[in-house]
Scaffold this motif. Structure first.
Motif, PDB file in Angstrom:
ATOM      1  N   SER A  21     -25.771  15.456 -72.031  1.00 12.86           N
ATOM      2  CA  SER A  21     -24.457  14.836 -72.218  1.00 12.86           C
ATOM      3  C   SER A  21     -23.570  15.694 -73.111  1.00 12.86           C
TER       4      SER A  21
ATOM      5  N   ALA B  44     -20.072  17.338 -72.092  1.00 10.91           N
ATOM      6  CA  ALA B  44     -18.873  17.071 -72.892  1.00 10.91           C
ATOM      7  C   ALA B  44     -18.187  18.372 -73.299  1.00 10.91           C
TER       8      ALA B  44
ATOM      9  N   GLU C 186     -16.355  19.663 -70.283  1.00 14.10           N
ATOM     10  CA  GLU C 186     -15.150  18.862 -70.039  1.00 14.10           C
ATOM     11  C   GLU C 186     -14.055  19.210 -71.041  1.00 14.10           C
ATOM     12  N   THR C 187     -14.437  19.499 -72.284  1.00 14.40           N
ATOM     13  CA  THR C 187     -13.459  19.924 -73.286  1.00 14.40           C
ATOM     14  C   THR C 187     -12.848  21.270 -72.906  1.00 14.40           C
TER      15      THR C 187
ATOM     16  N   LYS D 258     -10.429  18.219 -68.669  1.00  8.51           N
ATOM     17  CA  LYS D 258     -10.389  17.037 -67.807  1.00  8.51           C
ATOM     18  C   LYS D 258     -11.786  16.428 -67.726  1.00  8.51           C
ATOM     19  N   PRO D 259     -11.885  15.100 -67.572  1.00  9.98           N
ATOM     20  CA  PRO D 259     -13.193  14.505 -67.270  1.00  9.98           C
ATOM     21  C   PRO D 259     -13.658  14.969 -65.897  1.00  9.98           C
TER      22      PRO D 259
ATOM     23  N   ILE E 205     -17.131  10.158 -63.567  1.00 11.18           N
ATOM     24  CA  ILE E 205     -16.969   8.795 -64.044  1.00 11.18           C
ATOM     25  C   ILE E 205     -18.303   8.089 -63.872  1.00 11.18           C
ATOM     26  N   ARG E 206     -18.656   7.263 -64.834  1.00 10.74           N
ATOM     27  CA  ARG E 206     -19.931   6.542 -64.780  1.00 10.74           C
ATOM     28  C   ARG E 206     -19.793   5.344 -63.858  1.00 10.74           C
TER      29      ARG E 206
ATOM     30  N   THR F 291     -14.913  13.103 -60.565  1.00 15.93           N
ATOM     31  CA  THR F 291     -13.481  12.866 -60.613  1.00 15.93           C
ATOM     32  C   THR F 291     -12.804  13.868 -59.683  1.00 15.93           C
TER      33      THR F 291
ATOM     34  N   GLY G 127     -13.477  17.157 -61.129  1.00 12.66           N
ATOM     35  CA  GLY G 127     -14.865  17.527 -60.908  1.00 12.66           C
ATOM     36  C   GLY G 127     -15.107  17.995 -59.492  1.00 12.66           C
TER      37      GLY G 127
END
Length: 291
Positions: free
Chosen positions: A35, A39, A42-43, A47-48, A51-52, A60, A63
């Motif tokens: 995780s 993260a 993504e930083t 952008k994310p 999505i969970r 996304t 993604g």
């Protein structure tokens, strides 16, 4: 800033398995550690990427764009690396094959012999499992290829190619006065069978048969031993060698009705080109299946 290669590899595995927990297990990472890597990526992207959901994770829009961009590139990198190893004569390694138990009695020996004879320094690791377990092993990346009944393959993550069609037969004590071409629907069947989650067990019920299962076994040897003790008959592929049945005092009875047939397929991950060694194993399997 350095290109986050490891994080991209982790991202690919999460996207392929659609689950953070399954990807962590496959990558031999803790879920919290994976995780953190995600993260950080993504930083970096800004952008994310996922999505969970209640069943895992979904890409996304960002993604999905990232996956489309890097998946072919990493696939090419893996293929080139393996190709260079092959050209330079570095052929040591392991190919992991998962197969349903039944095939080990009449198909796998020839496949293994053919492949190993031309790849002396490659370790072919063969795992015998039930159909659902074979699918799970390939889908999770713990097996490079699987041989399984097509009825068990219901995942968009997998690509399958046909090997051969498998007809079933009834196996009984050699002394039983049964003629060939029986109609199983008209018989009072007492069977030794695989557990309910096995594809062959499901096939029997799908054909409209409701036999009495007097015993269950997870291996063919255990099943044949039970049948030889007289507790009941069993239904297995007709390709089971006669010599094996003779050792147990058993024989085959051809089935006229209902038609009990299953297609055996080879499965690999759909979004990943098999590496050359896996391709050569598949070529051996298809050649032997044609014979």
């Amino acid at each position: 800033m350095d290109t986050p290669d490891r994080q991209l590899r982790y991202f690919l595995r999460i996207a392929e398995l659609k689950s953070l927990s399954r990807a962590a297990e496959d990558l031999d990472q803790t879920q919290s550690g994976l995780s953190r890597q995600l993260a950080a990526l993504e930083t970096y992207v800004g952008k994310p990427l996922f999505i969970r959901t209640g069943r895992g994770v979904e890409l996304t829009e960002a993604g999905a764009r990232l996956l489309d961009g890097i998946q072919p590139a990493y696939g090419n990198i893996d293929r080139v690396l393996e190709s260079v190893r092959q050209r330079e004569g570095v052929t040591q390694g392991t190919v992991r094959l998962a197969t349903v138990h039944t095939l080990s009695y009449y198909f796998m020996a020839e496949v293994v012999a053919s492949f190993v004879s031309s790849h002396e320094h490659v370790n072919l690791s063969v795992m015998g499992r039930s159909s659902p377990e074979v699918v799970a092993l390939v889908e999770s990346g713990k097996a490079d290829v699987g041989f399984v009944y097509d009825s068990a393959v219901a995942s968009d993550n997998l690509a399958s190619t046909t090997l051969f069609d498998d007809d079933m037969c009834l196996i009984v004590l050699a002394g039983q006065p049964l003629m060939d071409n029986v109609d199983l629907a008209g018989m009072n069947l007492r069977l030794v069978g695989f557990p309910p989650h096995y594809a062959l067990r499901k096939m029997i019920h799908s054909a409209g048969l409701e036999p009495e299962f007097v015993a269950e076994a997870e291996t063919i040897d255990a099943m044949l031993k039970l049948v030889s003790s007289g507790v009941g008959a069993c239904i297995l592929p007709s390709r089971i060698p006669d010599k094996l049945l003779n050792d147990y005092g058993l024989r085959k009875i051809r089935v006229h009705s209902p038609i009990l047939r299953r297609r055996v397929v080879a499965i690999t991950l759909a979004h990943r080109q098999p590496l050359p060694l896996v391709g050569e194993l598949l070529a051996s399997a298809h050649r032997i299946a044609r014979q």
